[in-house]
Design an enzyme around this catalytic site. Structure first.
Site, mmCIF file in Angstrom:
data_model
loop_
_atom_site.group_PDB
_atom_site.id
_atom_site.type_symbol
_atom_site.label_atom_id
_atom_site.label_comp_id
_atom_site.label_asym_id
_atom_site.label_seq_id
_atom_site.Cartn_x
_atom_site.Cartn_y
_atom_site.Cartn_z
ATOM 1 N N ASP A 98 0.850 -1.190 0.000
ATOM 2 C CA ASP A 98 0.000 0.000 0.000
ATOM 3 C C ASP A 98 0.884 1.238 0.000
ATOM 4 O O ASP A 98 1.760 1.390 0.863
ATOM 5 C CB ASP A 98 -0.899 -0.009 1.246
ATOM 6 N N ASP A 100 0.454 5.255 0.242
ATOM 7 C CA ASP A 100 -0.516 6.278 0.634
ATOM 8 C C ASP A 100 0.180 7.633 0.574
ATOM 9 O O ASP A 100 1.193 7.845 1.240
ATOM 10 C CB ASP A 100 -1.010 5.992 2.049
ATOM 11 N N ASP A 295 3.439 1.263 3.220
ATOM 12 C CA ASP A 295 2.864 1.201 4.566
ATOM 13 C C ASP A 295 3.127 -0.204 5.126
ATOM 14 O O ASP A 295 2.499 -1.183 4.708
ATOM 15 C CB ASP A 295 1.366 1.483 4.475
#
Length: 392
Positions: A98, A100, A295
């Site tokens: 992920d 972000d 992440d």
């Protein structure tokens, strides 16, 4: 969020799900499913521990429940609908990454626009893909725009399925450059004997073909090119910016860079002790520039829930878009992820404060008070909490 706004969004999300059908992930029946409904009040409530047996037909479920967010598990289980993780019977998990925009070191929160944040996140995505494809050799990649602030990458190779959290953390550390230093990348090559010694001399080199060594070598070559393009005073001043490199070392490093181009090109960082000192001091910049700031908890959690491609993101009204590898460069999330359902008509919204947003290749400044805007703009503002639905 006012009830009128919530009811409008529920209805329009239902309309979207009636005309679209998200693609199920592999082994959908072995995965846990979760969703967040449009509930009143602050915060959100996750409904999870469901299987496809509990949900029934996914298209029917989405049209009926019109959830705010939809998720499925990276893990595959014997009994995905069991109410506790211990009872589910874990079989293995996809490796999920992920990115972000809110967590990227390059993003300046409060200064960068949403569009600028997403552009920086795409650059980080390309770095991540370089690691996954070239360093690890993964081929079965699913690349997804999250519908919000970034991107997800799913690795479904059979070899990653049984990895526990500790092994996944090692992968995280590698792509983030944690614990990597230049000494670990250096190869020592014997170059023949020296006077008065029985053992051969050693030449320190960087592998130019792959991994962090290739990244360090490429960064070093770019830096040398910059030095050689400067006049001598500027080049020396640039070198003296590094701790521990004074006038003498700066002059020696510059001279080595000028007279040993072929050796440096071949990976030799031992052309002079001062040049090796320069390479050591550049390495933190290599890590900062080339790491993929993913992440960590998403990748190390074997039970993680992740957004369903083809669903809507309840914090933006944008679609969670699956991307082919060759589509990434040209993909503009603020154009290409706008659902067709929200195009072609205007709606009325009410804003307490003026706001500006970029969507569909245009910039929209919506003043305080009541305004008529394209529906996709209105949905974006309402889902982000900066507007309420006005009366038509």
């Amino acid at each position: 969020m006012e009830e009128r706004t919530r009811a409008y969004l529920r209805g329009r999300f239902r309309d979207h799900y009636r005309r679209t059908e998200p693609t199920l992930p592999p082994d959908a029946d072995a995965r846990e499913w979760g969703h967040i409904p449009w509930t009143a009040g602050p915060g959100t409530t996750m409904v999870r521990h469901n299987s496809t047996l509990d949900l029934g037909s996914l298209p029917d479920f989405l049209a009926r429940e019109r959830p705010r967010h939809v998720y499925f598990s990276a893990g595959r289980y014997d009994d995905p609908g069991a109410s506790s993780m211990a009872e589910k019977g874990w079989r293995g998990s996809d490796l999920v990454f992920d990115l972000d925009a809110d967590h990227l070191p390059s993003v300046e929160l409060g200064a960068d626009s949403y569009k600028e944040m997403l552009e920086k996140c795409k650059a980080a995505l390309l770095r991540l893909l370089d690691f996954l494809e070239n360093d690890f050799g993964f081929r079965d990649l699913t690349i997804v725009f999250s519908g919000g602030r970034g991107y997800h990458v799913h690795v479904r190779d059979a070899g990653v399925q049984p990895l526990e959290s500790d092994a996944r953390r090692e992968i995280v550390d590698y792509v983030r450059g944690i614990g990597i230093d230049i000494d670990a990348l250096i190869s020592h090559e014997a170059v023949g004997g020296t006077a008065g010694r029985s053992s051969p001399a050693q030449k320190r080199t960087l592998d130019t073909t792959g991994g962090w060594s290739r990244r360090a070598h490429r960064y070093l070559l770019d830096f040398v090119d910059e030095l050689l393009a400067m006049d001598e005073d500027d080049a020396l001043a640039r070198l003296r910016e590094f701790d521990g490199i004074g006038e003498g070392k700066a002059a020696a490093a510059l001279r080595a860079a000028r007279t040993n181009g072929d050796e440096i090109e071949a990976g030799n960082v031992d052309v002079h002790p001062a040049f090796y000192a320069l390479a050591e001091r550049l390495f933190p910049e290599v890590v900062a520039a080339d790491n993929a700031p993913i992440d960590e908890p998403v990748t190390t959690d074997t039970n993680r829930l992740i957004r369903l491609p083809g669903s809507l993101h309840g914090g933006s009204g944008l679609s969670v878009e699956r991307l082919a590898r060759d589509e990434i460069e040209g993909f503009d999330p603020l154009v290409d992820a706008i659902p067709a359902t929200f195009r072609g008509q205007e709606i009325t919204v009410e804003c307490e404060e003026a706001t500006t947003t970029e969507l569909a290749g245009d910039s929209f400044t919506v003043p305080a008070g009541t305004s008529h805007v394209p529906e996709y703009v209105g949905v974006f503002l309402m889902t982000r909490g900066t507007a309420e639905k006005g009366e038509e």
